[in-house]
Design a protein around this motif. Structure first.
Motif, PDB file in Angstrom:
ATOM      1  N   ALA A   1       0.822  -1.212   0.000  1.00  0.00           N
ATOM      2  CA  ALA A   1       0.000   0.000   0.000  1.00  0.00           C
ATOM      3  C   ALA A   1       0.855   1.261   0.000  1.00  0.00           C
ATOM      4  CB  ALA A   1      -0.926  -0.006   1.218  1.00  0.00           C
ATOM      5  N   GLY A   2       2.172   1.091  -0.127  1.00  0.00           N
ATOM      6  CA  GLY A   2       3.069   2.239  -0.125  1.00  0.00           C
ATOM      7  C   GLY A   2       3.292   2.825   1.256  1.00  0.00           C
ATOM      8  N   LEU A   3       3.033   2.036   2.288  1.00  0.00           N
ATOM      9  CA  LEU A   3       3.192   2.483   3.665  1.00  0.00           C
ATOM     10  C   LEU A   3       4.442   1.873   4.281  1.00  0.00           C
ATOM     11  CD1 LEU A   3      -0.536   2.034   4.777  1.00  0.00           C
ATOM     12  CD2 LEU A   3       0.600   4.179   4.138  1.00  0.00           C
ATOM     13  N   ASP A   4       4.859   2.436   5.389  1.00  0.00           N
ATOM     14  CA  ASP A   4       6.055   1.968   6.084  1.00  0.00           C
ATOM     15  C   ASP A   4       5.661   1.261   7.374  1.00  0.00           C
ATOM     16  OD1 ASP A   4       9.059   2.012   6.604  1.00  0.00           O
ATOM     17  OD2 ASP A   4       8.309   3.048   8.385  1.00  0.00           O
ATOM     18  N   ALA A   5       6.369   0.182   7.656  1.00  0.00           N
ATOM     19  CA  ALA A   5       6.201  -0.496   8.942  1.00  0.00           C
ATOM     20  C   ALA A   5       7.546  -0.412   9.685  1.00  0.00           C
ATOM     21  CB  ALA A   5       5.802  -1.955   8.751  1.00  0.00           C
ATOM     22  N   PRO A   6       7.563   0.215  10.865  1.00  0.00           N
ATOM     23  CA  PRO A   6       6.404   0.654  11.648  1.00  0.00           C
ATOM     24  C   PRO A   6       6.060   2.134  11.527  1.00  0.00           C
ATOM     25  CG  PRO A   6       8.328   0.702  13.041  1.00  0.00           C
ATOM     26  CD  PRO A   6       8.807   0.269  11.665  1.00  0.00           C
ATOM     27  N   GLY A   7       6.686   2.866  10.584  1.00  0.00           N
ATOM     28  CA  GLY A   7       6.471   4.305  10.508  1.00  0.00           C
ATOM     29  C   GLY A   7       5.024   4.702  10.368  1.00  0.00           C
TER      30      GLY A   7
END
Length: 334
Positions: free
Chosen positions: A265-271
């Protein structure tokens, strides 16, 4: 040790040395995978207690008897690898032969056939990992065959069956409480298979943790303990508005799928989204980022199961879980 006639067990040695029964077994069998200081500690306890592996079990094994079985039908290869390693180690420590038989959960005829094959091979007891430990067909076939049984990660359904499990409810509650401490209030939860009591208990633990915090919420999506189900469940959670800032999956396979969904989804883990799992299989330490999870000592449980089958009168030791925090969880994003 008490001054009575009871012989020391591998569990006694493990407890006194502050290690797991599996580590004691590795020392006894001269495995290279033991730190020198740990080996010295275990050997000192063995000397002090006079512990020795059960010679009767070893004689039975050499005579072609003393056989136990392991049934499996778990979709998680990572979990199965842990169970298999522990069962092999425990059988070796007890001087028994281990027979491995695949089954097919949800197919009563196939489940009964798997048990009958173990009986035909001379098995005198059986280790039953999930989901078979809660299957009426498997448990009925075991009872009819007169086999001793130890179920893993499931409650005992019969007075004659030993259960080795962690407190799933407390473990899940601890994970969610940790996420709440990090500031998360919108938490997604990926539930496991409905035919396993651990799924409901982990959900209940997560719900208990959220219920005690004003403004906290838990969004529940069903999975089936597979990577694919975790991926799809996490996609549904991330599509929600507002999306969760943390996702807790009921096992590491689903958590790994959730990490992939976050990245996809274009997200960062854990950001952007923290992710946590359950089991601490090899997947957890090899994911990117490494996975926060609950250590359910599946290998030690399977090892202990083999010991219990060799010595049916022994009391099972309590199985403890541990929260392992790694890189996949962090403070809530602002």
């Amino acid at each position: 040790m008490n001054d009575d006639d009871r012989k020391p067990t591998i569990g006694d040695v493990a407890r006194l040395a502050g290690v797991s029964p599996m580590t004691v077994s590795r020392v006894i069998n001269d495995s290279a995978n033991v730190r020198p200081e740990t080996r010295a500690k275990v050997e000192a306890v063995i000397t002090a207690t006079g512990y020795a592996p059960d010679p009767a079990a070893r004689i039975l094994a050499r005579a072609g008897a003393g056989r136990i079985g392991l049934l499996y039908a778990n979709p998680s290869n990572a979990y199965l690898a842990e169970v298999l390693a522990g069962a092999l180690s425990g059988a070796r420590a007890a001087g028994l032969l281990l027979m491995i038989e695949p089954s097919q959960a949800g197919d009563p005829a196939a489940e009964r056939l798997a048990v009958s094959r173990l009986v035909a091979g001379g098995a005198q007891g059986v280790i039953v990992p999930p989901p078979l430990g809660e299957s009426a067909a498997t448990l009925d076939a075991i009872a009819r065959a007169g086999l001793r049984a130890v179920v893993l990660a499931a409650p005992s359904r019969s007075p004659g069956i030993v259960s080795l499990k962690v407190d799933d409810r407390a473990a899940a509650r601890e994970v969610v409480e940790y996420l709440i401490e990090l500031g998360h209030r919108r938490i997604g939860f990926i539930e496991g298979r409905g035919d396993q009591s651990a799924s409901a208990e982990r959900r209940q633990g997560a719900e208990q943790a959220v219920a005690s915090i004003p403004g906290a919420s838990l969004s529940v999506v069903e999975g089936d303990f597979t990577y694919r189900s975790g991926l799809e469940a996490a996609r549904r959670l991330l599509a929600g508005t507002p999306r969760p800032t943390a996702i807790f999956a009921s096992n590491d396979d689903m958590a790994s799928g959730a990490l992939a969904a976050v990245h996809g989804a274009g997200l960062d883990a854990p950001g952007d989204v923290s992710v946590a799992g359950f089991d601490d299989t090899y997947i957890a330490a090899n994911s990117w980022p490494t996975l926060t999870t609950v250590r359910q000592p599946a290998a030690d449980m399977a090892h202990e199961a083999a010991i219990r089958l060799a010595r049916p009168g022994a009391e099972p030791e309590p199985i403890r879980h541990h929260l392992i925090t790694r890189d996949s969880t962090g403070p809530v994003p602002h």
